[in-house]
Write a protein that holds these residues in place. Sequence first.
Motif, mmCIF file in Angstrom:
data_model
loop_
_atom_site.group_PDB
_atom_site.id
_atom_site.type_symbol
_atom_site.label_atom_id
_atom_site.label_comp_id
_atom_site.label_asym_id
_atom_site.label_seq_id
_atom_site.Cartn_x
_atom_site.Cartn_y
_atom_site.Cartn_z
ATOM 1 N N LEU A 1 -5.951 -3.498 -1.021
ATOM 2 C CA LEU A 1 -4.777 -3.684 -1.660
ATOM 3 C C LEU A 1 -4.991 -3.368 -3.337
ATOM 4 O O LEU A 1 -4.703 -2.871 -4.006
ATOM 5 N N SER B 1 0.706 4.125 -2.822
ATOM 6 C CA SER B 1 0.104 5.301 -2.326
ATOM 7 C C SER B 1 1.229 6.385 -2.742
ATOM 8 O O SER B 1 0.869 7.411 -3.523
ATOM 9 N N ALA C 1 0.753 -1.324 -0.166
ATOM 10 C CA ALA C 1 -0.148 -0.082 -0.078
ATOM 11 C C ALA C 1 0.894 1.261 -0.120
ATOM 12 O O ALA C 1 0.718 2.222 -0.680
ATOM 13 N N TRP D 1 -5.792 0.147 -4.168
ATOM 14 C CA TRP D 1 -4.082 0.693 -4.575
ATOM 15 C C TRP D 1 -3.523 0.391 -5.897
ATOM 16 O O TRP D 1 -3.089 1.358 -6.557
#
Length: 321
Positions: free
Chosen positions: A220, A194, A190, A223
Amino acid sequence: MSSGPEPSGALPAPGLTVAAVARRLGVAPATLRTWDRRYGMGPSQHAAGSHRRYSPDDVARLERVRRLMLAGVPLAEAARAVATSLPGGVDPVEDAGDVEAITGAAPMRPGGGGVVAIPGGTPNARGLARAALALDGRGCREIVAQTLDRRGVVWTWDHLLVPVMVGVGQKWAQSNKGIDVEHVLSEAIASEFSERVSRAPASSPASVLLCAAPNELHVLPLWALAAGLAERHVSVRMLGARLPVDALASAVRRVGPAGVLIWSQLPETGDPTIFDALPEVRPEPQILLAGPGWWPGDSGKARRVEDLTEAITALARAAGA
Ligand code: B12
């Protein structure tokens, strides 16, 4: 041997002690001494009246060895490869483009204990599983970052991350152990995605919202999707885990997104009828449902998407990218 506290980060002159380098690499000091004895990867600096110290070049070499080991390269081979690389210049191992190409690591054994079974997994996938099992979040992140740089989001997700997560999830299901491993791996994935999303320039005419269904903690895939959309310069608003329906309704009203994708991993969170409560807005956003949790049958206005590529394509088109 001095083992007093030393700041991490910048290397203070005249170099680092064995204890400081061990902390930095996440290995035991005894391991570093063995590497020194067997492969000559020891400290090259001398401080007057003191023990030998590791120079920045020594540390950089050791960090390369560690990265290769995490990617599945046996120690002796990693040491040899780094010893023959050009000091401070191009590293023939990493410059070869694919760490996987030089590995012949044995497959990881299935079952309980300190192993994760990844049938057909690449050496890179086995390296990632090994780093996760060692609770080495930094190592996990490095492998994810290197693979993303070389292969992009979709390949990394489909061929590295999904196999390893499925393996880690199966280990938990069989032994009820490894939640800590799952957490370290999830955090590393993540954070890497990110950071890439926040760095990417977003220039699409409209934006999209991503969220997980109420009570759904698995995020996840969202993401991965955000990072895949960022590669296409789509403006993404990530609303994250367990978003209540009224919060989603309010966000839709305020943002007027071109698309909304809602993730459900578990059947407990996969009742599609809850989204009948979403407000009517004009222009109407495209509502997509993704993940294995959604109940079969009619999903009203929402459309189902089956994989990452399909989700990226549908949302990028909706956002006009
Ligand atoms: C990481 C993880 C966690 C992390 C999540 C962290 C985070 N930030 O997301 C944490 C530790 C929080 C967690 C918690 C739990 N987890 Co969990 N978790 C996982 C794990 C390892 C990966 C999840 C994931 O990201 N999967 C995504 C991919 C890898 O899997 P997939 O969805 O099946 O992929 C398919 C499709 O969805 C599609 N696809 C894949 N990616 C994408 C992307 C897009 C955009 C699209 C459209 C499609 C698509 O293609 C795939 C192939 O068919 C899975 C293992 C697994 N097999 O998934 C368990 C797993 C999902 N968890 C499970 C369970 C039981 C739990 C808990 C209930 C455990 C507990 N007792 O606390 C809790 C529930 C929390 C909650 N209320 O939501 C079970 C679910 C079993 C089930 N079907 O009911 C699994 C399958 C583990 C297992 N083998 O038993 N978990």
